[in-house]
Design a protein around this motif. Structure first.
Motif, mmCIF file in Angstrom:
data_model
loop_
_atom_site.group_PDB
_atom_site.id
_atom_site.type_symbol
_atom_site.label_atom_id
_atom_site.label_comp_id
_atom_site.label_asym_id
_atom_site.label_seq_id
_atom_site.Cartn_x
_atom_site.Cartn_y
_atom_site.Cartn_z
ATOM 1 N N GLU A 1 4.027 10.724 -70.501
ATOM 2 C CA GLU A 1 2.985 12.168 -69.800
ATOM 3 C C GLU A 1 1.939 13.157 -70.233
ATOM 4 O O GLU A 1 1.336 12.822 -68.974
ATOM 5 C CB GLU A 1 4.501 13.653 -70.019
ATOM 6 C CG GLU A 1 6.020 12.385 -69.650
ATOM 7 C CD GLU A 1 5.783 12.285 -67.919
ATOM 8 O OE1 GLU A 1 4.604 12.912 -67.552
ATOM 9 O OE2 GLU A 1 6.429 11.889 -67.437
ATOM 10 N N GLN A 2 1.725 12.679 -71.160
ATOM 11 C CA GLN A 2 0.247 13.174 -71.466
ATOM 12 C C GLN A 2 -0.969 11.889 -70.624
ATOM 13 O O GLN A 2 -1.719 12.066 -69.696
ATOM 14 C CB GLN A 2 0.035 13.052 -73.008
ATOM 15 C CG GLN A 2 0.288 14.121 -73.252
ATOM 16 C CD GLN A 2 0.506 14.423 -74.857
ATOM 17 O OE1 GLN A 2 0.110 13.733 -75.504
ATOM 18 N NE2 GLN A 2 0.302 15.785 -75.156
ATOM 19 N N GLY B 1 -0.810 12.364 -66.427
ATOM 20 C CA GLY B 1 -0.982 13.638 -66.659
ATOM 21 C C GLY B 1 -2.856 13.584 -66.597
ATOM 22 O O GLY B 1 -3.573 14.219 -65.427
ATOM 23 N N SER B 2 -2.911 12.988 -67.338
ATOM 24 C CA SER B 2 -4.962 13.235 -67.628
ATOM 25 C C SER B 2 -5.572 12.755 -66.812
ATOM 26 O O SER B 2 -6.405 12.616 -66.087
ATOM 27 C CB SER B 2 -5.277 12.190 -68.609
ATOM 28 O OG SER B 2 -4.903 10.597 -69.086
ATOM 29 N N LYS C 1 -3.299 12.002 -63.510
ATOM 30 C CA LYS C 1 -3.190 12.889 -62.356
ATOM 31 C C LYS C 1 -4.337 14.527 -61.983
ATOM 32 O O LYS C 1 -4.545 14.413 -60.364
ATOM 33 C CB LYS C 1 -1.728 13.121 -61.980
ATOM 34 C CG LYS C 1 -1.084 12.317 -61.539
ATOM 35 C CD LYS C 1 -0.072 12.351 -61.468
ATOM 36 C CE LYS C 1 1.001 11.626 -60.942
ATOM 37 N NZ LYS C 1 2.406 12.260 -60.665
ATOM 38 N N ALA C 2 -4.506 14.389 -63.309
ATOM 39 C CA ALA C 2 -5.698 15.692 -63.417
ATOM 40 C C ALA C 2 -7.102 15.565 -62.918
ATOM 41 O O ALA C 2 -7.668 15.749 -61.720
ATOM 42 C CB ALA C 2 -5.991 15.999 -64.608
ATOM 43 N N VAL C 3 -7.320 13.793 -62.815
ATOM 44 C CA VAL C 3 -8.593 13.989 -62.393
ATOM 45 C C VAL C 3 -8.347 13.359 -60.487
ATOM 46 O O VAL C 3 -9.015 13.426 -59.720
ATOM 47 C CB VAL C 3 -9.324 12.594 -62.815
ATOM 48 C CG1 VAL C 3 -10.748 12.532 -61.636
ATOM 49 C CG2 VAL C 3 -9.829 13.235 -64.445
ATOM 50 N N TRP D 1 -4.311 15.885 -58.391
ATOM 51 C CA TRP D 1 -3.636 17.547 -58.413
ATOM 52 C C TRP D 1 -5.354 18.067 -57.751
ATOM 53 O O TRP D 1 -4.473 18.385 -56.458
ATOM 54 C CB TRP D 1 -3.989 18.252 -59.937
ATOM 55 C CG TRP D 1 -2.372 17.420 -60.157
ATOM 56 C CD1 TRP D 1 -2.302 16.972 -61.496
ATOM 57 C CD2 TRP D 1 -0.912 17.839 -59.870
ATOM 58 N NE1 TRP D 1 -0.717 16.499 -61.663
ATOM 59 C CE2 TRP D 1 -0.287 17.499 -60.746
ATOM 60 C CE3 TRP D 1 -0.349 18.663 -58.465
ATOM 61 C CZ2 TRP D 1 1.067 17.446 -60.017
ATOM 62 C CZ3 TRP D 1 0.311 18.712 -58.409
ATOM 63 C CH2 TRP D 1 1.388 17.976 -59.293
ATOM 64 N N PRO D 2 -6.573 17.632 -57.727
ATOM 65 C CA PRO D 2 -7.608 17.842 -57.275
ATOM 66 C C PRO D 2 -7.436 18.067 -55.328
ATOM 67 O O PRO D 2 -7.839 18.828 -54.882
ATOM 68 C CB PRO D 2 -8.375 17.756 -57.562
ATOM 69 C CG PRO D 2 -7.937 17.386 -58.650
ATOM 70 C CD PRO D 2 -6.861 16.648 -58.964
ATOM 71 N N ALA E 1 -10.769 6.727 -63.400
ATOM 72 C CA ALA E 1 -10.050 8.091 -64.335
ATOM 73 C C ALA E 1 -9.061 7.498 -65.228
ATOM 74 O O ALA E 1 -8.654 7.500 -66.138
ATOM 75 C CB ALA E 1 -9.669 8.322 -63.442
#
Length: 202
Positions: free
Chosen positions: A157-158, A161-162, A164-166, A169-170, A187
């Motif tokens: 998940e981490q 998540g790292s 998707k954060a780039v 999600w934006p 990414a």
């Protein structure tokens, strides 16, 4: 051969996503969805008894990528970085899809607005035994003595998540254009580098 009924249902689902996105779940009506889809209300109710049933199908559509994932197997003779990079590319192809992002926004908005609809999404997530197909791969890596991970679920998940954060999600929240190939590549490479540095057995 694609059945006519399958095409109708796909038209209904797409129309429901668009109507829900414009009006919100509460204000949308089955009549409005049937008009948008170009089908009679009788046909609509034949497949879906109410808005709640339609919403659940939309959530299933959002989650369907997990059902189509390829079989993953850890290969001890191939570098961890190469395996993880290739697997991640296969699982990330949906992120830039416009229909997926529209559906994700709809689901997020309704989950924030309504506790009942949020339970639908949570139950779907909980029913997924192996998110992204990477947990199985990581466990096989541990068994092969190549990875050292105390909590596979958290690690994966981490990792995702790292990324998707780039590149997710934006774009989803700020309605930015889909990430470029180079942005996705960068990414993933950074996330893989961090994962390998943390969990690879030396």
């Amino acid at each position: 051969m694609i059945k006519r009924s399958d095409i109708k249902q796909e038209d209904i689902i797409k129309s429901a996503i668009e109507v829900f996105s414009k009006k919100g779940f509460e204000q949308a009506s089955m009549e409005g969805i049937s008009k948008h889809a170009g089908v009679s209300k009788r046909t609509l109710y034949k497949y879906y008894p109410n808005k709640e049933a339609l919403f659940e199908v939309i959530v299933d559509k959002l989650m369907c990528r997990f059902d189509d994932q390829c079989e993953v197997e850890f290969e001890p003779s191939v570098s961890i970085a190469r395996q993880l990079t290739e697997l991640t590319h296969k699982q990330m192809c949906y992120l830039g899809n416009e229909d997926y992002q529209m559906t994700a926004r709809l689901v997020m908005a309704e989950c924030i607005r309504c506790h009942e609809t949020s339970k639908v999404l949570v139950s779907k997530f909980e029913s997924l035994g192996d998110s992204y197909g990477l947990q199985k791969w990581a466990k096989q890596g541990i068994q092969a003595g190549r990875l050292d991970i105390s909590d596979v679920s958290v690690a994966i998940e981490q990792y995702m998540g790292s990324i998707k954060a780039v590149v997710f999600w934006p774009q989803l929240i700020a309605h930015l254009p889909p990430p470029s190939t180079d942005e996705v590549e960068h990414a993933i490479n950074k996330a893989v580098e961090s994962f390998v540095a943390t969990y690879k057995v030396r």
